[in-house]
Design a protein around this motif. Sequence first.
Motif, PDB file in Angstrom:
ATOM      1  N   SER A   6       0.837  -1.211   0.000  1.00  0.00           N
ATOM      2  CA  SER A   6       0.000   0.000   0.000  1.00  0.00           C
ATOM      3  C   SER A   6       0.866   1.253   0.000  1.00  0.00           C
ATOM      4  CB  SER A   6      -0.932   0.014   1.216  1.00  0.00           C
ATOM      5  OG  SER A   6      -1.807  -1.077   1.171  1.00  0.00           O
ATOM      6  N   THR A   8       3.985   1.493  -1.075  1.00  0.00           N
ATOM      7  CA  THR A   8       4.660   1.575  -2.370  1.00  0.00           C
ATOM      8  C   THR A   8       3.710   2.108  -3.438  1.00  0.00           C
ATOM      9  OG1 THR A   8       6.086  -0.275  -1.771  1.00  0.00           O
ATOM     10  CG2 THR A   8       5.937   0.259  -4.099  1.00  0.00           C
ATOM     11  N   LEU A   9       2.487   1.610  -3.460  1.00  0.00           N
ATOM     12  CA  LEU A   9       1.500   2.068  -4.435  1.00  0.00           C
ATOM     13  C   LEU A   9       1.217   3.556  -4.266  1.00  0.00           C
ATOM     14  CD1 LEU A   9      -0.540   1.426  -6.676  1.00  0.00           C
ATOM     15  CD2 LEU A   9      -2.179   0.839  -4.882  1.00  0.00           C
ATOM     16  N   ALA A  10       0.982   3.995  -3.042  1.00  0.00           N
ATOM     17  CA  ALA A  10       0.707   5.416  -2.781  1.00  0.00           C
ATOM     18  C   ALA A  10       1.891   6.287  -3.196  1.00  0.00           C
ATOM     19  CB  ALA A  10       0.377   5.632  -1.310  1.00  0.00           C
ATOM     20  N   LYS A  11       3.083   5.829  -2.917  1.00  0.00           N
ATOM     21  CA  LYS A  11       4.298   6.566  -3.275  1.00  0.00           C
ATOM     22  C   LYS A  11       4.407   6.738  -4.788  1.00  0.00           C
ATOM     23  CE  LYS A  11       9.289   6.054  -3.096  1.00  0.00           C
ATOM     24  NZ  LYS A  11      10.388   5.183  -2.724  1.00  0.00           N
ATOM     25  N   HIS A  12       4.175   5.665  -5.530  1.00  0.00           N
ATOM     26  CA  HIS A  12       4.329   5.727  -6.982  1.00  0.00           C
ATOM     27  C   HIS A  12       3.185   6.457  -7.668  1.00  0.00           C
ATOM     28  CE1 HIS A  12       7.337   2.591  -6.071  1.00  0.00           C
ATOM     29  NE2 HIS A  12       7.987   3.226  -7.019  1.00  0.00           N
ATOM     30  N   LEU A  13       2.008   6.427  -7.095  1.00  0.00           N
ATOM     31  CA  LEU A  13       0.885   7.158  -7.685  1.00  0.00           C
ATOM     32  C   LEU A  13       1.122   8.664  -7.665  1.00  0.00           C
ATOM     33  CD1 LEU A  13      -2.249   5.188  -6.466  1.00  0.00           C
ATOM     34  CD2 LEU A  13      -1.409   5.442  -8.811  1.00  0.00           C
ATOM     35  N   LYS A  14       1.895   9.136  -6.698  1.00  0.00           N
ATOM     36  CA  LYS A  14       2.181  10.572  -6.608  1.00  0.00           C
ATOM     37  C   LYS A  14       2.954  11.085  -7.815  1.00  0.00           C
ATOM     38  CE  LYS A  14       2.204  10.628  -1.581  1.00  0.00           C
ATOM     39  NZ  LYS A  14       3.031  10.760  -0.371  1.00  0.00           N
ATOM     40  N   THR A  15       3.793  10.251  -8.397  1.00  0.00           N
ATOM     41  CA  THR A  15       4.603  10.692  -9.541  1.00  0.00           C
ATOM     42  C   THR A  15       4.093  10.162 -10.879  1.00  0.00           C
ATOM     43  OG1 THR A  15       6.137   8.828  -9.288  1.00  0.00           O
ATOM     44  CG2 THR A  15       6.685  10.892  -8.106  1.00  0.00           C
ATOM     45  N   LEU A  16       2.999   9.418 -10.863  1.00  0.00           N
ATOM     46  CA  LEU A  16       2.482   8.837 -12.105  1.00  0.00           C
ATOM     47  C   LEU A  16       2.219   9.879 -13.194  1.00  0.00           C
ATOM     48  CD1 LEU A  16       1.520   6.447 -13.785  1.00  0.00           C
ATOM     49  CD2 LEU A  16      -0.721   6.697 -12.700  1.00  0.00           C
TER      50      LEU A  16
END
Length: 146
Positions: A6, A8-16
Amino acid sequence: LSAHDSWTLAKHLKTLPVRFKQSVENAERLVKFLSQSNEIAEVYYPGNNPTHLRQASTGGAVIGFRLKDESKAQTFVESLTLPLVSVSLGGVETILSLPATISHAAVPEAIRNKRGITFGLFRLSVGLEDPEEIIADINYALKEAF
């Protein structure tokens, strides 16, 4: 999802949005290069389709292209240094896929050929690298193959 997944997903969604924008810009530069190459028979890109662009704001970051002479495909692939050769479509790096030997290998050859999934067809998922480096690498591989 686990706590780590969760996070990791939240972290990567910020820069998507930033990553996707760069991948699309790189893909558009590659489409232009491939479309002008004498060794390429056809380029498949949703951004070249008016119907697609009425439904989406970009053409995305995945390109299909076909070599004019599919007997040169293996030499082309062996001459590349930047794109990873894989079945995946995601990541920050550019990934080259050969559908006939990877994602569609289990489909009988006659059916693949009927559908145009031949050994000269490639799929390129464009990443974040400098597009000029990707273009130079593909150009080198095309010159080695042809």
